[in-house]
Design a protein around this motif. Structure first.
Motif, PDB file in Angstrom:
ATOM      1  N   HIS A  90       0.907  -1.205   0.122  1.00  0.00           N
ATOM      2  CA  HIS A  90      -0.360  -0.021  -0.726  1.00  0.00           C
ATOM      3  C   HIS A  90       1.323   1.561   0.129  1.00  0.00           C
ATOM      4  O   HIS A  90       1.968   1.510   0.296  1.00  0.00           O
ATOM      5  N   HIS A  92       0.443   5.398   1.263  1.00  0.00           N
ATOM      6  CA  HIS A  92      -0.344   6.534   1.343  1.00  0.00           C
ATOM      7  C   HIS A  92      -0.291   8.202   1.281  1.00  0.00           C
ATOM      8  O   HIS A  92       1.157   8.546   0.846  1.00  0.00           O
ATOM      9  N   GLU A  96       4.872   8.056   6.194  1.00  0.00           N
ATOM     10  CA  GLU A  96       5.106   7.122   7.772  1.00  0.00           C
ATOM     11  C   GLU A  96       6.101   7.291   8.014  1.00  0.00           C
ATOM     12  O   GLU A  96       7.564   6.519   8.326  1.00  0.00           O
ATOM     13  N   HIS A 136       4.554   0.104  -0.294  1.00  0.00           N
ATOM     14  CA  HIS A 136       5.160  -0.466   1.081  1.00  0.00           C
ATOM     15  C   HIS A 136       4.488  -1.553   2.277  1.00  0.00           C
ATOM     16  O   HIS A 136       2.873  -1.098   1.540  1.00  0.00           O
TER      17      HIS A 136
HETATM   18 NI    NI Z   1       2.138   2.012   5.993  1.00  0.00          NI
END
Ligand code: NI
Ligand code: KMT
Length: 182
Positions: A90, A92, A96, A136
């Motif tokens: 996935h 974001h 992160e 990741h």
């Molecule tokens: Ni993540």
């Protein structure tokens, strides 16, 4: 911290995500290779971490933080489901940022150039920053426990966008690729 190329053949033979899946001998990945894909790393004293984390957080505008305890006890009924979600590839729309307080685990990141997995084994004192838009995934290792400080700039955008054709054209993905290729 130890980063190395993930051995897909080993994983195919024994698809247990918590095993190391290194080559033998292993194939280390340097900090420079991580940096080229936008992944940043700092080593911080695991004993006296607060002043240093405060300084790095202030310098980079990481205004907010909380603690995530990835264990059966910490996550309760959500444990199995969360582990499954963490290990889906996935991205974001936000960085992160994780500082490991105790335990250990694996962050896998896709090298931009080759699209191959780099496996990053993290232990207490490791501060890892994955850029917005990088593909990741995360898994516990065989010790089944990690406690991490999560740092973020503003409102956390924790939505995980699983890899897909749509996600490939997410503006944060496009921006990440443009910036990394500079
Ligand atoms: Ni993540
Ligand atoms: C994520 O978004 O993949 C995670 O937060 C992983 C768990 S943090 C040790």
């Amino acid at each position: 911290m130890k980063a190395y190329w993930f051995n897909e053949e080993s994983f195919a033979q024994n698809p247990d995500q918590k095993l190391a899946h290194a080559y033998s001998p292993d194939r280390p990945v340097t900090l420079e290779t991580l940096r080229i894909s936008g992944v940043l790393y700092w080593s911080v004293s695991p004993q006296n971490w607060e002043p240093e984390i405060d300084r790095i957080a202030a310098e980079n505008g990481y205004k907010n933080r909380d603690v995530i305890n990835v264990t059966k006890e910490g996550l309760g009924d959500l444990y199995e489901a969360k582990l499954k979600i963490f290990f889906e590839e996935h991205l974001h729309e936000d960085e992160e940022i994780r500082f490991i307080l105790s335990g250990s685990g694996f962050f896998d990141v896709r090298e931009l150039k080759s699209d191959a997995w780099i496996r990053i084994h993290v232990i207490p004192g490791d501060l890892l920053v994955l850029p917005a838009g990088i593909y990741h995934r995360f898994t516990l290792d065989e010790f089944n426990a990690v406690k991490a400080l999560r740092l973020f700039k503003d409102e956390p955008r924790w939505i995980a966008y699983n890899r897909s054709g749509d996600t490939d054209i997410n503006p944060f993905r496009v921006k990440y690729i443009q910036e990394a290729n500079r």
